[in-house]
Enzyme design. Structure first.
Site, PDB file in Angstrom:
ATOM      1  N   TYR A   1      34.312  34.470  39.223  1.00  0.00           N
ATOM      2  CA  TYR A   1      35.436  34.061  39.986  1.00  0.00           C
ATOM      3  C   TYR A   1      36.331  35.239  40.412  1.00  0.00           C
ATOM      4  CZ  TYR A   1      40.463  32.291  39.216  1.00  0.00           C
ATOM      5  OH  TYR A   1      41.586  31.689  40.112  1.00  0.00           O
TER       6      TYR A   1
HETATM    7  N1  LIG Z   1      46.907  29.219  36.426  1.00  0.00           N
HETATM    8  C1  LIG Z   1      46.452  30.734  36.478  1.00  0.00           C
HETATM    9  O1  LIG Z   1      46.807  31.267  35.809  1.00  0.00           O
HETATM   10  C2  LIG Z   1      46.417  31.045  38.774  1.00  0.00           C
HETATM   11  C3  LIG Z   1      46.316  32.215  38.314  1.00  0.00           C
HETATM   12  C4  LIG Z   1      45.653  32.593  39.727  1.00  0.00           C
HETATM   13  C5  LIG Z   1      45.197  32.025  40.318  1.00  0.00           C
HETATM   14  N2  LIG Z   1      45.411  30.173  40.024  1.00  0.00           N
HETATM   15  C6  LIG Z   1      44.684  29.375  40.957  1.00  0.00           C
HETATM   16  O2  LIG Z   1      45.976  28.893  41.584  1.00  0.00           O
HETATM   17  C7  LIG Z   1      44.863  27.319  41.527  1.00  0.00           C
HETATM   18  C8  LIG Z   1      45.199  26.428  40.512  1.00  0.00           C
HETATM   19  O3  LIG Z   1      45.690  26.456  39.052  1.00  0.00           O
HETATM   20  P1  LIG Z   1      45.523  25.575  37.879  1.00  0.00           P
HETATM   21  O4  LIG Z   1      46.033  26.848  36.954  1.00  0.00           O
HETATM   22  O5  LIG Z   1      46.778  24.545  38.153  1.00  0.00           O
HETATM   23  O6  LIG Z   1      44.404  25.098  37.868  1.00  0.00           O
HETATM   24  P2  LIG Z   1      44.198  24.069  37.183  1.00  0.00           P
HETATM   25  O7  LIG Z   1      42.699  23.887  36.548  1.00  0.00           O
HETATM   26  O8  LIG Z   1      44.956  23.160  36.609  1.00  0.00           O
HETATM   27  O9  LIG Z   1      44.156  22.523  38.544  1.00  0.00           O
HETATM   28  C9  LIG Z   1      42.988  22.439  39.142  1.00  0.00           C
HETATM   29  C10 LIG Z   1      42.911  20.907  39.553  1.00  0.00           C
HETATM   30  O10 LIG Z   1      41.681  20.872  40.586  1.00  0.00           O
HETATM   31  C11 LIG Z   1      40.926  19.936  40.940  1.00  0.00           C
HETATM   32  N3  LIG Z   1      40.162  20.195  41.429  1.00  0.00           N
HETATM   33  C12 LIG Z   1      38.727  21.262  40.546  1.00  0.00           C
HETATM   34  N4  LIG Z   1      37.133  20.996  41.397  1.00  0.00           N
HETATM   35  C13 LIG Z   1      37.546  19.570  42.139  1.00  0.00           C
HETATM   36  C14 LIG Z   1      36.548  19.424  43.553  1.00  0.00           C
HETATM   37  N5  LIG Z   1      36.022  19.147  43.257  1.00  0.00           N
HETATM   38  N6  LIG Z   1      37.148  18.480  44.464  1.00  0.00           N
HETATM   39  C15 LIG Z   1      38.857  18.263  44.118  1.00  0.00           C
HETATM   40  N7  LIG Z   1      40.244  18.736  43.093  1.00  0.00           N
HETATM   41  C16 LIG Z   1      39.208  19.757  42.542  1.00  0.00           C
HETATM   42  C17 LIG Z   1      41.342  19.598  39.213  1.00  0.00           C
HETATM   43  O11 LIG Z   1      40.819  18.453  39.533  1.00  0.00           O
HETATM   44  C18 LIG Z   1      42.490  19.838  39.076  1.00  0.00           C
HETATM   45  O12 LIG Z   1      43.447  18.599  38.931  1.00  0.00           O
HETATM   46  C19 LIG Z   1      43.122  27.777  41.564  1.00  0.00           C
HETATM   47  O13 LIG Z   1      42.790  27.901  42.776  1.00  0.00           O
HETATM   48  C20 LIG Z   1      43.075  28.810  40.860  1.00  0.00           C
HETATM   49  O14 LIG Z   1      42.210  29.955  40.147  1.00  0.00           O
HETATM   50  C21 LIG Z   1      45.918  29.884  39.358  1.00  0.00           C
END
Ligand SMILES: NC(=O)c1ccc[n+]([C@@H]2O[C@H](COP(=O)([O-])OP(=O)(O)OC[C@H]3O[C@@H](n4cnc5c(N)ncnc54)[C@H](O)[C@@H]3O)[C@@H](O)[C@H]2O)c1
Length: 261
Positions: free
Chosen positions: A162
């Site tokens: 990741y």
């Molecule tokens: N939450 C955190 O602490 C955090 C920190 C840094 C970065 N991020 C980044 O922010 C973004 C969102 O994170 P989150 O915590 O809301 O994640 P999450 O898992 O809640 O949401 C991700 C969404 O992407 C969708 N998804 C996954 N694979 C897919 C595919 N093949 N096609 C279409 N949709 C797909 C999932 O269904 C989900 O609804 C991500 O890129 C994550 O890496 C999150």
């Protein structure tokens, strides 16, 4: 959201947010729409889209079930958005995550790496390729990628696949900024620290015992983790005209937990 900040600065603008059924994606889509944008919301999770945006969707949100792993599906869905909106001004590549893969290098398989890089990097590449021609042609565009603190400083909860994938998203962002700046398209990334979405909260509690969690939080200069509005507000800023001279920026959103000159 802070009421004082409510404006209509995106009136007439058209946006796409991927992974919009997730907590962060939904918050970003709702923030852009609350400031006037029409927003296409994509996710592979149909039920999740209904929960986040209502089963009807309404005029503001154009919902599509899209699996970003398929280039064909992405191209097809992009044609639908360009047709419905007549163009796109803002693309937020939000879909991503660590897929609950092991934390330690020696426990991660080749497949873990392939899938993690596909979900975080290649999905952003596919989606950007599907829209960048239209944005360049119009002479205006904003690409905002979800990077991560993990991709710049490493992570307390997510393993090397990741971290490497997000680092690659950062580099992809800079490359976009270089190539498409002359066409009027900016490209930036936001790099959140821990934001307690459902997915992250579970992982955080699983990976780190309570004492460690408390110590890590206390060491953050602002002494707390970020919330959804901290991220959606920064994305909205980068999408706005206030950020018209900002491109190729990797914006740390981590309360000072990790800093660089
Ligand atoms: N939450 C955190 O602490 C955090 C920190 C840094 C970065 N991020 C980044 O922010 C973004 C969102 O994170 P989150 O915590 O809301 O994640 P999450 O898992 O809640 O949401 C991700 C969404 O992407 C969708 N998804 C996954 N694979 C897919 C595919 N093949 N096609 C279409 N949709 C797909 C999932 O269904 C989900 O609804 C991500 O890129 C994550 O890496 C999150």
């Amino acid at each position: 959201m802070n009421d004082v900040s409510i404006s209509q600065r995106f009136r007439g603008r058209r946006a796409l947010v991927t992974g919009a059924a997730g907590d962060l994606g939904a918050a970003i889509a709702k923030r852009l729409s609350s400031e006037g944008a029409r927003v296409a919301v994509w996710d592979k999770n149909s039920n999740g889209l209904d929960i986040a945006f209502g089963s009807a969707g309404g005029d503001t949100f154009l919902k599509s079930v899209v699996d970003l792993r398929s280039e064909r599906d992405v191209k097809q869905a992009a044609a639908g958005v360009l047709d419905a909106f007549g163009g796109v001004d803002i693309v937020v590549n939000n879909a991503g995550g660590a897929l609950d893969r092991p934390y330690y290098l020696l426990d991660q398989t080749e497949e873990d790496w392939v899938q993690t890089i596909d979900l975080n990097l290649y999905t952003a590449v596919r989606v950007t390729k599907a829209f960048i021609g239209a944005m360049s042609g119009a002479g205006y565009g904003r690409v905002i990628n979800l990077g991560s603190k993990a991709g710049r400083y490493s992570s307390y909860i997510d393993g090397p696949a990741y971290c490497a994938a997000k680092g690659a998203v950062h580099a992809f962002t800079l490359s976009l900024a270089m190539e498409f700046g002359p066409k009027g398209v900016t490209a930036n990334a936001v790099l959140p620290g821990l934001i307690m979405t459902e997915r992250v909260r579970k992982l955080w509690e699983f990976r780190r015992p309570l004492v460690e969690r408390e110590a890590i939080k206390k060491a953050i200069p602002l002494q707390h983790h970020g919330d959804l509005e901290d991220i959606s507000g920064a994305v909205a800023f980068l999408a706005s005209d206030d950020a018209k001279f900002i491109t190729g920026t990797l914006l740390d959103l981590n309360g000072g937990q990790s800093m660089a000159t």
